[in-house]
Motif scaffolding. Structure first.
Motif, PDB file in Angstrom:
ATOM      1  N   CYS A 141       0.805  -1.225   0.000  1.00 44.26           N
ATOM      2  CA  CYS A 141       0.000   0.000   0.000  1.00 44.26           C
ATOM      3  C   CYS A 141       0.840   1.278   0.000  1.00 44.26           C
ATOM      4  O   CYS A 141       0.485   2.252  -0.676  1.00 44.26           O
ATOM      5  N   THR A 142       1.923   1.291   0.769  1.00 48.84           N
ATOM      6  CA  THR A 142       2.689   2.540   0.890  1.00 48.84           C
ATOM      7  C   THR A 142       3.356   2.915  -0.432  1.00 48.84           C
ATOM      8  O   THR A 142       3.188   4.053  -0.906  1.00 48.84           O
ATOM      9  N   PRO A 143       4.104   2.003  -1.074  1.00 56.27           N
ATOM     10  CA  PRO A 143       4.673   2.358  -2.380  1.00 56.27           C
ATOM     11  C   PRO A 143       3.601   2.697  -3.415  1.00 56.27           C
ATOM     12  O   PRO A 143       3.789   3.613  -4.228  1.00 56.27           O
ATOM     13  N   VAL A 164      15.533   5.834  -4.572  1.00 54.59           N
ATOM     14  CA  VAL A 164      14.778   5.324  -3.434  1.00 54.59           C
ATOM     15  C   VAL A 164      15.784   5.089  -2.319  1.00 54.59           C
ATOM     16  O   VAL A 164      16.773   4.380  -2.524  1.00 54.59           O
ATOM     17  N   ILE A 165      15.563   5.703  -1.167  1.00 49.12           N
ATOM     18  CA  ILE A 165      16.474   5.490  -0.041  1.00 49.12           C
ATOM     19  C   ILE A 165      15.783   4.539   0.926  1.00 49.12           C
ATOM     20  O   ILE A 165      14.751   4.874   1.519  1.00 49.12           O
ATOM     21  N   GLY A 166      16.343   3.335   1.057  1.00 47.67           N
ATOM     22  CA  GLY A 166      15.730   2.252   1.831  1.00 47.67           C
ATOM     23  C   GLY A 166      15.431   1.078   0.918  1.00 47.67           C
ATOM     24  O   GLY A 166      15.020   1.271  -0.231  1.00 47.67           O
ATOM     25  N   HIS A 190      20.933   2.570   0.447  1.00 50.53           N
ATOM     26  CA  HIS A 190      20.706   1.949   1.762  1.00 50.53           C
ATOM     27  C   HIS A 190      21.869   2.296   2.674  1.00 50.53           C
ATOM     28  O   HIS A 190      22.691   3.159   2.331  1.00 50.53           O
ATOM     29  N   SER A 191      21.983   1.594   3.796  1.00 54.62           N
ATOM     30  CA  SER A 191      22.958   2.028   4.816  1.00 54.62           C
ATOM     31  C   SER A 191      24.401   1.842   4.362  1.00 54.62           C
ATOM     32  O   SER A 191      25.308   2.440   4.932  1.00 54.62           O
ATOM     33  N   ARG A 192      24.633   1.044   3.346  1.00 54.55           N
ATOM     34  CA  ARG A 192      26.005   0.844   2.852  1.00 54.55           C
ATOM     35  C   ARG A 192      26.331   1.726   1.654  1.00 54.55           C
ATOM     36  O   ARG A 192      27.428   1.636   1.099  1.00 54.55           O
ATOM     37  N   ALA A 209      12.649   6.378   2.562  1.00 52.22           N
ATOM     38  CA  ALA A 209      12.010   5.393   3.456  1.00 52.22           C
ATOM     39  C   ALA A 209      13.090   4.765   4.317  1.00 52.22           C
ATOM     40  O   ALA A 209      13.489   3.625   4.120  1.00 52.22           O
ATOM     41  N   VAL A 210      13.568   5.544   5.280  1.00 57.42           N
ATOM     42  CA  VAL A 210      14.731   5.169   6.081  1.00 57.42           C
ATOM     43  C   VAL A 210      14.360   4.929   7.543  1.00 57.42           C
ATOM     44  O   VAL A 210      14.804   3.963   8.177  1.00 57.42           O
ATOM     45  N   GLY A 211      13.561   5.833   8.098  1.00 56.81           N
ATOM     46  CA  GLY A 211      13.253   5.752   9.521  1.00 56.81           C
ATOM     47  C   GLY A 211      14.243   6.514  10.377  1.00 56.81           C
ATOM     48  O   GLY A 211      14.460   6.160  11.533  1.00 56.81           O
ATOM     49  N   ARG A 212      14.855   7.567   9.800  1.00 51.94           N
ATOM     50  CA  ARG A 212      15.768   8.442  10.562  1.00 51.94           C
ATOM     51  C   ARG A 212      15.300   9.876  10.432  1.00 51.94           C
ATOM     52  O   ARG A 212      15.322  10.439   9.318  1.00 51.94           O
ATOM     53  N   PRO A 213      14.913  10.484  11.567  1.00 54.71           N
ATOM     54  CA  PRO A 213      14.291  11.807  11.511  1.00 54.71           C
ATOM     55  C   PRO A 213      15.150  12.846  10.800  1.00 54.71           C
ATOM     56  O   PRO A 213      16.298  13.061  11.181  1.00 54.71           O
ATOM     57  N   VAL A 230       8.456   9.105   3.136  1.00 58.48           N
ATOM     58  CA  VAL A 230       7.682   8.001   3.725  1.00 58.48           C
ATOM     59  C   VAL A 230       7.873   7.941   5.241  1.00 58.48           C
ATOM     60  O   VAL A 230       7.042   7.406   5.961  1.00 58.48           O
ATOM     61  N   GLY A 231       8.949   8.488   5.735  1.00 63.20           N
ATOM     62  CA  GLY A 231       9.325   8.325   7.147  1.00 63.20           C
ATOM     63  C   GLY A 231       8.271   8.827   8.112  1.00 63.20           C
ATOM     64  O   GLY A 231       7.648   9.865   7.892  1.00 63.20           O
ATOM     65  N   ILE A 232       8.048   8.049   9.156  1.00 58.51           N
ATOM     66  CA  ILE A 232       7.161   8.457  10.257  1.00 58.51           C
ATOM     67  C   ILE A 232       8.000   8.312  11.521  1.00 58.51           C
ATOM     68  O   ILE A 232       8.233   7.192  11.976  1.00 58.51           O
TER      69      ILE A 232
HETATM   70  N1  LIG Z   1       3.781   6.370   5.776  1.00 55.71           N
HETATM   71  C1  LIG Z   1       3.554   5.072   5.851  1.00 55.71           C
HETATM   72  O1  LIG Z   1       2.478   4.655   5.543  1.00 55.71           O
HETATM   73  C2  LIG Z   1       4.628   4.150   6.272  1.00 55.71           C
HETATM   74  C3  LIG Z   1       5.757   4.673   6.835  1.00 55.71           C
HETATM   75  N2  LIG Z   1       6.799   3.871   7.170  1.00 55.71           N
HETATM   76  C4  LIG Z   1       7.989   4.534   7.703  1.00 55.71           C
HETATM   77  O2  LIG Z   1       8.988   4.526   6.690  1.00 55.71           O
HETATM   78  C5  LIG Z   1      10.276   4.386   7.258  1.00 55.71           C
HETATM   79  C6  LIG Z   1      10.960   3.168   6.670  1.00 55.71           C
HETATM   80  O3  LIG Z   1      10.218   2.009   6.956  1.00 55.71           O
HETATM   81  P1  LIG Z   1      10.744   0.532   6.591  1.00 55.71           P
HETATM   82  O4  LIG Z   1      11.097   0.466   5.155  1.00 55.71           O
HETATM   83  O5  LIG Z   1       9.765  -0.400   7.145  1.00 55.71           O
HETATM   84  O6  LIG Z   1      12.091   0.535   7.480  1.00 55.71           O
HETATM   85  P2  LIG Z   1      13.282  -0.539   7.614  1.00 55.71           P
HETATM   86  O7  LIG Z   1      13.919  -0.228   8.912  1.00 55.71           O
HETATM   87  O8  LIG Z   1      12.817  -1.896   7.311  1.00 55.71           O
HETATM   88  O9  LIG Z   1      14.285  -0.105   6.435  1.00 55.71           O
HETATM   89  C7  LIG Z   1      15.033   1.061   6.503  1.00 55.71           C
HETATM   90  C8  LIG Z   1      15.964   1.153   5.315  1.00 55.71           C
HETATM   91  O10 LIG Z   1      16.727   2.343   5.453  1.00 55.71           O
HETATM   92  C9  LIG Z   1      18.092   2.050   5.266  1.00 55.71           C
HETATM   93  N3  LIG Z   1      18.938   2.937   6.071  1.00 55.71           N
HETATM   94  C10 LIG Z   1      19.066   2.970   7.425  1.00 55.71           C
HETATM   95  N4  LIG Z   1      19.951   3.901   7.790  1.00 55.71           N
HETATM   96  C11 LIG Z   1      20.403   4.474   6.659  1.00 55.71           C
HETATM   97  C12 LIG Z   1      21.351   5.490   6.378  1.00 55.71           C
HETATM   98  N5  LIG Z   1      22.014   6.118   7.346  1.00 55.71           N
HETATM   99  N6  LIG Z   1      21.574   5.806   5.092  1.00 55.71           N
HETATM  100  C13 LIG Z   1      20.922   5.194   4.097  1.00 55.71           C
HETATM  101  N7  LIG Z   1      20.009   4.231   4.304  1.00 55.71           N
HETATM  102  C14 LIG Z   1      19.766   3.862   5.564  1.00 55.71           C
HETATM  103  C15 LIG Z   1      18.268   0.621   5.702  1.00 55.71           C
HETATM  104  O11 LIG Z   1      19.414   0.095   5.046  1.00 55.71           O
HETATM  105  P3  LIG Z   1      19.932  -1.433   5.262  1.00 55.71           P
HETATM  106  O12 LIG Z   1      18.987  -2.276   4.463  1.00 55.71           O
HETATM  107  O13 LIG Z   1      21.303  -1.404   4.704  1.00 55.71           O
HETATM  108  O14 LIG Z   1      19.864  -1.686   6.731  1.00 55.71           O
HETATM  109  C16 LIG Z   1      16.971  -0.006   5.229  1.00 55.71           C
HETATM  110  O15 LIG Z   1      17.048  -0.472   3.909  1.00 55.71           O
HETATM  111  C17 LIG Z   1      10.020   4.334   8.768  1.00 55.71           C
HETATM  112  O16 LIG Z   1      10.117   5.655   9.282  1.00 55.71           O
HETATM  113  C18 LIG Z   1       8.603   3.857   8.875  1.00 55.71           C
HETATM  114  O17 LIG Z   1       7.970   4.283  10.069  1.00 55.71           O
HETATM  115  C19 LIG Z   1       6.752   2.526   6.938  1.00 55.71           C
HETATM  116  C20 LIG Z   1       5.648   1.940   6.386  1.00 55.71           C
HETATM  117  C21 LIG Z   1       4.471   2.714   6.058  1.00 55.71           C
END
Ligand SMILES: NC(=O)C1=CN([C@@H]2O[C@H](COP(=O)(O)OP(=O)(O)OC[C@H]3O[C@@H](n4cnc5c(N)ncnc54)[C@H](OP(=O)(O)O)[C@@H]3O)[C@@H](O)[C@H]2O)C=CC1
Ligand SMILES: Nc1nc(=O)c2c([nH]1)NC[C@@H]1CN(c3ccc(C(=O)N[C@@H](CCC(=O)O)C(=O)O)cc3)C=[N+]21
Length: 296
Positions: A141-143, A164-166, A190-192, A209-213, A230-232
């Motif tokens: 749904c999100t994508p 796409v970041i994530g 992604h993180s690497r 879509a990372v999850g880092r504010p 996408v981040g929340i």
């Molecule tokens: N709005 C919405 O409806 C939704 C929002 N979200 C939000 O989206 C965000 C991402 O969710 P989700 O995909 O499930 O998270 P995941 O934690 O599963 O994935 C995060 C991705 O970000 C990458 N990442 C982490 N740190 C870094 C960095 N410093 N630099 C580059 N890339 C990095 C990770 O890399 P690696 O793979 O190498 O670890 C990973 O691929 C969250 O904030 C979540 O709350 C999620 C679902 C629905």
């Protein structure tokens, strides 16, 4: 601020109204409303809020909602039994098991137990494979919501540079698949990833879509790019003891450079819920042997 603020709340509401019309038509043709079952395990407060708002949106769209709430110490076997029960219940067109599950459960086993035809999250490997190979799939749904906003904004995405970041199975990977399907040139970071700011600077389309504010800064954004956040992330607010939601993008900075950007809240989040209803409607049609509803 120079960028247009993309209103995901309004776009989500518009989509939900269309879904409601089509759900009523489905009911008139089949004698039953489309049904969505949600399964929540445990008491995580954020998850409880999401599941409740999904139930409310389901009812508002004229669909039937079956909400199951299991205690945190439920065994994986008991959860799998419930999934089988829902797979075999003809009133249920969509099954959503809220993630994350408690640590003693293997979420990939649980996802694999869901009937792919009812997998409205699009997380089952069959649906992931169908998306990757260009077959009719139930798409996460999100994508799907992000793509809807991007197409509203840009029309064609053909030939655009998208970053796409994530790379999660829930957001990053299916987002990349959808963008490839639209003939964008797609980079998945992604993180690497080395020198992420430089990678992002090439992008006409940024999906974070990372999850880092507020990790993605304004000076990473190419002037005129479209930014989908996408981040929340819940962070401490200026007011002592209060919290607020922020995205993965530093909104104020990025809005100075981008042509359009989604806010948090009010951007991608409301689209996710709208697309969940859309997927439930689509699943209901396919299960009933009807053609997909048009224009959704
Ligand atoms: N709005 C919405 O409806 C939704 C929002 N979200 C939000 O989206 C965000 C991402 O969710 P989700 O995909 O499930 O998270 P995941 O934690 O599963 O994935 C995060 C991705 O970000 C990458 N990442 C982490 N740190 C870094 C960095 N410093 N630099 C580059 N890339 C990095 C990770 O890399 P690696 O793979 O190498 O670890 C990973 O691929 C969250 O904030 C979540 O709350 C999620 C679902 C629905
Ligand atoms: N099986 C499963 N499917 C999911 O789709 C799923 C999941 N598990 N687990 C958690 C994530 C997260 N997610 C969100 C949905 C809506 C908003 C949303 O509507 N957010 C509002 C704000 C909500 C608030 O104020 O807290 C907004 O951004 O405007 C956010 C996040 C779905 N997820």
């Amino acid at each position: 601020m120079t960028a247009k603020r993309i209103d995901g709340k309004a776009a989500g509401l518009a989509l939900r109204e269309q879904v409601a019309v089509a759900a009523a038509e489905f009911q008139a043709r089949t004698g039953r409303a489309p049904g969505l079952a949600t399964v929540l395990v445990g008491e995580d407060p954020a998850s409880s809020v999401y599941v409740r708002s999904k139930g409310k949106a389901t009812a508002e769209a004229g669909m039937e909602s079956f909400a199951h709430h299991l205690p945190a110490d439920t065994s994986e076997e008991a959860l799998l039994d419930l999934v089988v029960l829902l797979n075999n219940d003809d009133r249920v067109d969509g099954i959503l098991v809220q993630l994350p599950l408690p640590p003693h459960m293997d979420s990939s086993r649980v996802i694999a137990a869901i009937d792919p035809a009812k997998d409205v999250d699009g997380f089952h490997p069959v649906n992931a494979g169908r998306l990757a190979t260009g077959l009719d799939a139930l798409v996460p749904c999100t994508p799907l919501g992000c793509l809807h906003l991007l197409k509203n904004e840009l029309g064609s995405l053909s030939g655009k540079d998208a970053v796409v970041i994530g790379r999660s199975n829930i957001v990053g990977k299916p987002m990349a698949m959808l963008l490839i399907g639209e003939s964008a040139t797609v980079t998945v970071a992604h993180s690497r990833t080395r020198d992420l700011p430089d990678v992002v600077r090439r992008a006409d389309i940024v999906v974070a879509a990372v999850g880092r504010p507020e990790m993605i800064r304004g000076d990473w954004i190419k002037p005129g790019a479209v930014v989908i956040d996408v981040g929340i992330n819940r962070v401490a607010a200026a007011d002592e003891g209060k919290t607020r939601l922020v995205g993965d993008v530093a909104f104020g900075e990025a809005a100075e450079v981008a042509s359009a950007i989604t806010p948090v809240p009010g951007g991608v989040g409301p689209m996710t819920i709208a697309m969940l209803l859309r997927n439930t409607l689509v699943a209901a049609h396919r299960r009933a042997g009807l053609a997909d509803p048009e224009g959704l």
